[in-house]
Enzyme design. Structure first.
Site, short mmCIF file in Angstrom:
data_model
loop_
_atom_site.label_atom_id
_atom_site.label_comp_id
_atom_site.label_asym_id
_atom_site.label_seq_id
_atom_site.Cartn_x
_atom_site.Cartn_y
_atom_site.Cartn_z
N ARG A 6 0.88 -1.18 0.00
CA ARG A 6 0.00 0.00 0.00
C ARG A 6 0.91 1.21 0.00
O ARG A 6 1.70 1.40 0.93
CB ARG A 6 -0.92 0.00 1.22
CG ARG A 6 -1.50 1.39 1.47
CD ARG A 6 -2.62 1.42 2.44
NE ARG A 6 -3.80 0.77 1.88
CZ ARG A 6 -5.04 0.95 2.36
NH1 ARG A 6 -5.25 1.75 3.39
NH2 ARG A 6 -6.05 0.32 1.82
N HIS A 49 -7.19 0.62 -6.63
CA HIS A 49 -7.44 -0.19 -5.43
C HIS A 49 -8.13 -1.49 -5.88
O HIS A 49 -9.31 -1.70 -5.60
CB HIS A 49 -8.32 0.61 -4.46
CG HIS A 49 -8.31 0.11 -3.05
ND1 HIS A 49 -7.57 -0.97 -2.64
CD2 HIS A 49 -8.95 0.55 -1.93
CE1 HIS A 49 -7.76 -1.18 -1.35
NE2 HIS A 49 -8.59 -0.27 -0.90
N GLN A 57 -10.14 -3.86 -3.49
CA GLN A 57 -11.43 -3.30 -3.09
C GLN A 57 -12.49 -3.61 -4.14
O GLN A 57 -13.59 -4.08 -3.81
CB GLN A 57 -11.29 -1.78 -2.91
CG GLN A 57 -12.56 -1.11 -2.42
CD GLN A 57 -12.91 -1.54 -1.01
OE1 GLN A 57 -12.10 -1.45 -0.11
NE2 GLN A 57 -14.13 -2.02 -0.81
N ASP A 102 -17.21 7.31 -2.09
CA ASP A 102 -15.94 7.21 -1.36
C ASP A 102 -15.62 8.61 -0.82
O ASP A 102 -16.26 9.60 -1.22
CB ASP A 102 -14.84 6.72 -2.31
CG ASP A 102 -13.50 6.49 -1.61
OD1 ASP A 102 -13.47 6.41 -0.37
OD2 ASP A 102 -12.46 6.40 -2.31
N CYS A 107 -16.42 2.03 0.37
CA CYS A 107 -15.29 1.15 0.69
C CYS A 107 -14.82 1.31 2.13
O CYS A 107 -14.13 0.44 2.64
CB CYS A 107 -14.14 1.45 -0.27
SG CYS A 107 -13.62 3.18 -0.22
N ARG A 126 -13.53 -8.18 1.73
CA ARG A 126 -12.11 -7.95 1.45
C ARG A 126 -11.35 -9.23 1.80
O ARG A 126 -10.46 -9.66 1.07
CB ARG A 126 -11.58 -6.77 2.29
CG ARG A 126 -12.12 -5.41 1.87
CD ARG A 126 -11.61 -4.99 0.51
NE ARG A 126 -10.16 -4.98 0.45
CZ ARG A 126 -9.37 -3.99 0.91
NH1 ARG A 126 -9.93 -2.91 1.41
NH2 ARG A 126 -8.05 -4.07 0.82
N1 CP Z 1 -11.19 0.13 2.25
C1 CP Z 1 -9.92 0.08 2.69
O1 CP Z 1 -8.98 -0.17 1.94
O2 CP Z 1 -9.77 0.32 4.03
P1 CP Z 1 -8.40 0.56 4.82
O3 CP Z 1 -7.84 1.87 4.30
O4 CP Z 1 -8.77 0.64 6.25
O5 CP Z 1 -7.47 -0.57 4.53
N1 NVA Z 2 -9.88 6.83 -1.85
C1 NVA Z 2 -9.51 6.45 -0.51
C2 NVA Z 2 -9.76 4.99 -0.31
C3 NVA Z 2 -9.44 4.48 1.07
C4 NVA Z 2 -9.66 3.01 1.21
C5 NVA Z 2 -8.07 6.81 -0.25
O1 NVA Z 2 -7.22 6.58 -1.12
O2 NVA Z 2 -7.76 7.33 0.83
#
Ligand code: CP
Ligand code: NVA
Length: 311
Positions: free
Chosen positions: A103, A130, A133, A225, A265, A293
């Site tokens: 990540r 993502h 997701q 989101d 999400c 997930r």
């Molecule tokens: N939806 C998601 O990826 O959540 P986190 O940022 O908590 O991992």
């Molecule tokens: N769009 C958001 C998704 C978090 C799971 C971000 O990147 O922060």
């Protein structure tokens, strides 16, 4: 399947359905208490350059349920690209672990890591996409509606990483999608072109509008989101004012089909992109979505890191 899951664009229609079916089977087996140690003794290294709840916990629990182990590598430890180059980190990690989840901010880092790692690399969120997701989301819709093809998903808000992966997944799944974003915050044109090509091949339509009411009319699913993604904190004030008309509230939900599903999400900024009433209301399936997930990623891990017994 390819070695890595960097983007939904890495998947063929066949790969996509293989993940869906494997996830459904692993979920049913887990609920029945049947152990499937498909990754016995294997280790997943998890590089986190950004915070997480769902991604961290679901990958770690998923590896355990598959008989393996996950190792959390915090931003300050690895210092990816600063303490050592991404290719060097990829090559060294590949000597220790059987798979890498990352990540991070720049999507290019995920691509470079995948290019130089000899083990599978899974994108656990970048600024651009993502994919895990979107796979969990498609699994959730499939469970609720028994199909994906021909349904219409309305995405309301920022044309961000989550929107990109949903567009690519909808194109593969034959699901129509309408995206409502303010000017200047639309989805990336290259992602749109790629998703359109796959939508055309799979018999669905992708629409892009400015008015959220137009997007949600007759939608089977409304998805939103956050307006301010991780890394965009300095734009907070401006974004909150630009996105104000894009809030998913009860009035907007009423315009969609009566049994519309509402998805997010998570984490949610309650009162910004979605009201409490909608997030906690009868249409919301956000917790099923979060749970999936785990199941969707177990399928990805088993298919990429296993010895072929998962699919
Ligand atoms: N939806 C998601 O990826 O959540 P986190 O940022 O908590 O991992
Ligand atoms: N769009 C958001 C998704 C978090 C799971 C971000 O990147 O922060």
């Amino acid at each position: 399947m390819r070695k890595d899951l960097v983007s939904i664009a890495d998947l063929s229609v066949e790969d996509f359905w293989r993940i869906m079916h494997t996830a459904a089977r692993l979920k049913a087996e887990q609920k029945a208490g049947t152990a499937r140690p498909l990754l016995a003794g294997k280790v997943l290294g998890m590089i986190f350059q950004k915070p997480s709840l769902r991604t961290r916990v679901s990958f770690e629990v998923g590896m355990r349920q598959l008989g393996g182990h996950a190792m959390y590598l915090a931003p300050d430890e690895i210092q990816l690209g600063r303490r050592e180059s991404v290719p060097d980190a990829a090559r060294v990690l590949s000597r220790f672990v059987d798979g890498i989840m990352i990540r991070t901010f720049a999507h290019r880092e995920v691509e470079v890591l995948a290019e130089h790692a000899t083990v599978p690399v899974v994108n656990g969120l970048s600024d651009f996409s993502h994919p895990c997701q979107a796979l969990a989301d498609m699994l959730t819709i499939y469970e609720k509606r028994g199909r994906l093809e021909g349904l219409t998903l309305a995405y309301v808000g920022d044309g961000n990483n989550v929107a990109h992966s949903l567009l690519l997944a909808a194109g593969l799944a034959g699901m129509n999608m309408a995206v409502a974003s303010p000017q200047g915050y639309e989805c990336d044109p290259q992602v749109v072109a790629r998703a359109r090509a796959s939508a055309q091949a799979n018999g669905c339509v992708l629409r892009f509008v400015a008015d959220p009411r137009e997007a949600v009319r007759d939608a089977d699913i409304i998805y939103t989101d956050v307006w301010v993604s991780m890394g965009q904190e300095t734009e907070q004030q401006q974004r909150v004012s630009v996105f104000d008309p894009y809030r998913v509230d009860a009035r907007l939900v009423e315009l969609a089909s009566p049994d519309v599903l509402v998805m997010h999400c998570l984490p949610a900024h309650r009162g910004e992109e979605i009201t409490d009433e909608v997030l906690d209301g009868p249409h919301s399936i956000v917790l099923d979505q979060a749970e999936n997930r785990l199941h969707a990623q177990k399928a990805v891990l088993a298919l990429l890191m296993g010895n072929g017994g998962a699919g």
